[in-house]
Scaffold this motif. Structure first.
Motif, PDB file in Angstrom:
ATOM      1  N   PRO A 304       2.652  32.014  16.715  1.00 14.88           N
ATOM      2  CA  PRO A 304       2.272  33.378  17.087  1.00 14.88           C
ATOM      3  C   PRO A 304       3.473  34.234  17.486  1.00 14.88           C
ATOM      4  O   PRO A 304       3.510  35.436  17.165  1.00 14.88           O
ATOM      5  N   LEU A 305       4.463  33.635  18.174  1.00 15.10           N
ATOM      6  CA  LEU A 305       5.648  34.393  18.565  1.00 15.10           C
ATOM      7  C   LEU A 305       6.444  34.833  17.340  1.00 15.10           C
ATOM      8  O   LEU A 305       6.919  35.975  17.264  1.00 15.10           O
ATOM      9  N   TYR A 306       6.611  33.929  16.366  1.00 12.84           N
ATOM     10  CA  TYR A 306       7.337  34.283  15.147  1.00 12.84           C
ATOM     11  C   TYR A 306       6.622  35.414  14.405  1.00 12.84           C
ATOM     12  O   TYR A 306       7.261  36.352  13.920  1.00 12.84           O
ATOM     13  N   TYR A 307       5.285  35.318  14.332  1.00 12.90           N
ATOM     14  CA  TYR A 307       4.553  36.395  13.661  1.00 12.90           C
ATOM     15  C   TYR A 307       4.728  37.723  14.402  1.00 12.90           C
ATOM     16  O   TYR A 307       4.914  38.772  13.773  1.00 12.90           O
ATOM     17  N   LEU A 308       4.688  37.686  15.737  1.00 13.90           N
ATOM     18  CA  LEU A 308       4.852  38.905  16.522  1.00 13.90           C
ATOM     19  C   LEU A 308       6.219  39.535  16.281  1.00 13.90           C
ATOM     20  O   LEU A 308       6.331  40.758  16.075  1.00 13.90           O
ATOM     21  N   LEU A 309       7.281  38.719  16.294  1.00 13.64           N
ATOM     22  CA  LEU A 309       8.626  39.251  16.098  1.00 13.64           C
ATOM     23  C   LEU A 309       8.847  39.700  14.662  1.00 13.64           C
ATOM     24  O   LEU A 309       9.614  40.655  14.413  1.00 13.64           O
ATOM     25  N   SER A 310       8.204  39.035  13.701  1.00 15.20           N
ATOM     26  CA  SER A 310       8.358  39.436  12.301  1.00 15.20           C
ATOM     27  C   SER A 310       7.691  40.764  12.019  1.00 15.20           C
ATOM     28  O   SER A 310       8.199  41.579  11.227  1.00 15.20           O
ATOM     29  N   THR A 311       6.557  41.015  12.662  1.00 15.17           N
ATOM     30  CA  THR A 311       5.839  42.275  12.437  1.00 15.17           C
ATOM     31  C   THR A 311       6.313  43.386  13.369  1.00 15.17           C
ATOM     32  O   THR A 311       5.950  44.548  13.160  1.00 15.17           O
ATOM     33  N   ASN A 312       7.116  43.055  14.373  1.00 15.40           N
ATOM     34  CA  ASN A 312       7.665  44.050  15.299  1.00 15.40           C
ATOM     35  C   ASN A 312       9.161  43.806  15.459  1.00 15.40           C
ATOM     36  O   ASN A 312       9.612  43.291  16.496  1.00 15.40           O
ATOM     37  N   PRO A 313       9.955  44.107  14.437  1.00 14.28           N
ATOM     38  CA  PRO A 313      11.406  43.839  14.512  1.00 14.28           C
ATOM     39  C   PRO A 313      12.104  44.607  15.634  1.00 14.28           C
ATOM     40  O   PRO A 313      13.211  44.240  16.021  1.00 14.28           O
TER      41      PRO A 313
END
Length: 485
Positions: A304-313
């Motif tokens: 979930p953290l990786y997805y959050l950072l990928s969608t919010n650079p």
């Protein structure tokens, strides 16, 4: 529910007829009834083919055949019970229903003319495999024996390691039809007696036809949280692990037909411990436990953290701005994660169902033909495969299989709320998860102890694998009668 009783009749023929009807001798080929005559008396022997030890019963029958009528006078029951049936496990009952139920469990029943009780000869044997090392709890160095599916073998393996005169093995039968043998195991002068009585009361209140899934069926009755994915008891197939918990003050539940012994109560942190940590030097064991904690929590929070950072650079500092897929793939990133998770679960189920000789071939098919091709055609991005592999490693590094399955559901939940609500969903989802664990209890014990309620000494022992000579106190949450080790 109290079982109906049928006292032994004064008529021998009526007793034999009742036993034959209740055991359905004529309808089941494996229920054996032998008409015998020894010492001038009619006798009837009831047993289950495959359960009885032939050599023991043959020896007893040979001795009975040599008896003269006067040798059974004046008290035939006393003479047979104490003199002429030379066997260790012999008993007598006055209830024909109880006698027939016991026969179905393995003992043989001897009905004797002129005796108002049934003699039970517990000369039974079960098909059993040898005690092998459990697949789920392997250690590099240590004993290779493990629990099996026969309750008597499991109690013997436990008593071999706990030669304490206060060790108690209390026998229960659960299930109206299955009458499954269950043993409650504890150290009487250490375990909290109120906790023991509560557990026994819950077990005795289980009202169902049978226990087809053995320990899992019992857990669903005693846990009380039927839709809670987190395990409230710990399972072990290692006798040394079971013995160490007995010394702490835990109560074990041993169920016939299951190689897994239930340890109660168990907190969240109990499921993260492994015997391997105590088979190495304290520093090595502490390091292994620390790595395991990192792996387990990474398996929950990393995707979930990786997805959050990928969608919010914009959340990324400049020095780690490389995080995120270079090529997004043909599918949305969130859908890639869910499809990959489903694929791993399908692979896990397939690995369980196929023969072990084909497991290597299945792994090659999954890794090369599916995973690599999916990346090359653009269905998945390389980063998705990488981070999902890290999460899968953390899942398989979890010592408790039940806890790993619960954590997988939490990971999917966090992915979903992060995909829908973004950063707020990620933070609120983690908060909700932690509050859920904090509010849980297992047998009147806080599930998140020793973090909440906080206990420094217990927290230190939980987080760091301390040397055994320094662990001179038993866990306070068990309320042991003898807190000093």
């Amino acid at each position: 529910m109290e079982k109906e009783k049928q006292p032994v009749f004064s008529s021998y023929a009526k007793n034999v007829s009742y036993m034959k009807e209740r055991l359905a001798v004529e309808k089941s080929f494996d229920v054996i009834h032998l008409d015998l005559e020894y010492a001038g008396r009619n006798m009837a022997l009831f047993l289950i083919d495959g359960f009885a030890k032939d050599e023991i019963l043959h020896y007893i029958m040979k001795l009975l055949a040599d008896l003269e009528p006067e040798q059974l006078e004046p008290d035939p029951l006393e003479k047979l019970f104490k003199t002429y049936i030379p066997y260790i496990e012999v008993d007598h009952v006055k209830d024909l229903n109880q006698a027939s139920d016991l026969v179905l469990g393995g003992p043989a029943a001897l009905v004797v003319e002129g005796i108002d009780e049934v003699i039970m000869i517990d000369a039974r044997t079960y098909p059993v495999r040898s005690p092998d090392e459990p697949d789920l709890e392997r250690v590099t160095r240590g004993p290779r024996d493990g629990f099996v599916e026969t309750i008597v073998f499991n109690t013997a393996l436990t008593r071999r390691r706990v030669r304490d005169r206060s060790l108690r093995m209390e026998y229960l039968q659960i299930g109206r039809r299955s009458m499954t043998d269950v043993a409650v195991c504890y150290l009487e002068d250490i375990a909290d007696q109120d906790r023991v009585e509560d557990l026994k009361g819950v077990l005795q209140d289980i009202d169902t036809d049978g226990l087809p899934m053995a320990e899992k069926t019992v857990e669903e009755f005693i846990s009380g949280r039927h839709w809670n994915p987190y395990p409230t008891v710990r399972y072990t197939e290692r006798p040394d692990t079971a013995a160490s918990h007995l010394y702490e003050g835990h109560v074990l539940v041993i169920i016939d037909g299951s190689p897994s012994v239930m340890i109660t109560p168990a907190t969240f942190w109990h499921h993260l411990q492994h015997a391997e940590e105590y088979r190495q030097k304290p520093v090595i064991g502490a390091y292994l436990r620390f790595v395991r904690y990192i792996a387990v929590f990474a398996s929950i929070l990393l995707l979930p953290l990786y997805y959050l950072l990928s969608t919010n650079p914009d959340f990324l500092p400049a020095n780690i701005s490389f995080i995120g897929p270079n090529e997004e793939g043909a599918l949305p990133l969130l859908l890639q994660f869910f499809l990959a998770e489903l694929g791993i679960d399908m692979l896990r189920m397939a690995a369980v169902h196929i023969p072990s000789s084909l497991a290597t071939a299945l792994g090659l098919v999954a890794a090369i033909m599916i995973g690599q091709v999916a990346v090359e055609v653009g269905l998945f991005s390389n980063e998705v495969i990488l981070y999902l592999a890290i999460a899968a490693i953390g899942t398989y590094a979890t010592p408790s299989y039940e806890l790993s399955l619960a954590n997988r559901l939490v990971r999917l939940f966090l992915l979903a709320v992060t995909g829908i609500f973004g950063a707020i969903g990620y933070v609120v989802g983690i908060t909700f998860w932690l509050l859920y664990l904090i509010r849980m209890s297992a047998f009147q014990t806080a599930y998140f102890w020793p973090l909440i309620p906080f206990s420094y000494r217990a927290f230190r022992g939980m987080f760091i694998r301390s040397p055994v000579p320094l662990k001179n106190r038993r866990p306070v949450f068990l309320n042991p009668q003898d807190p000093d080790r």
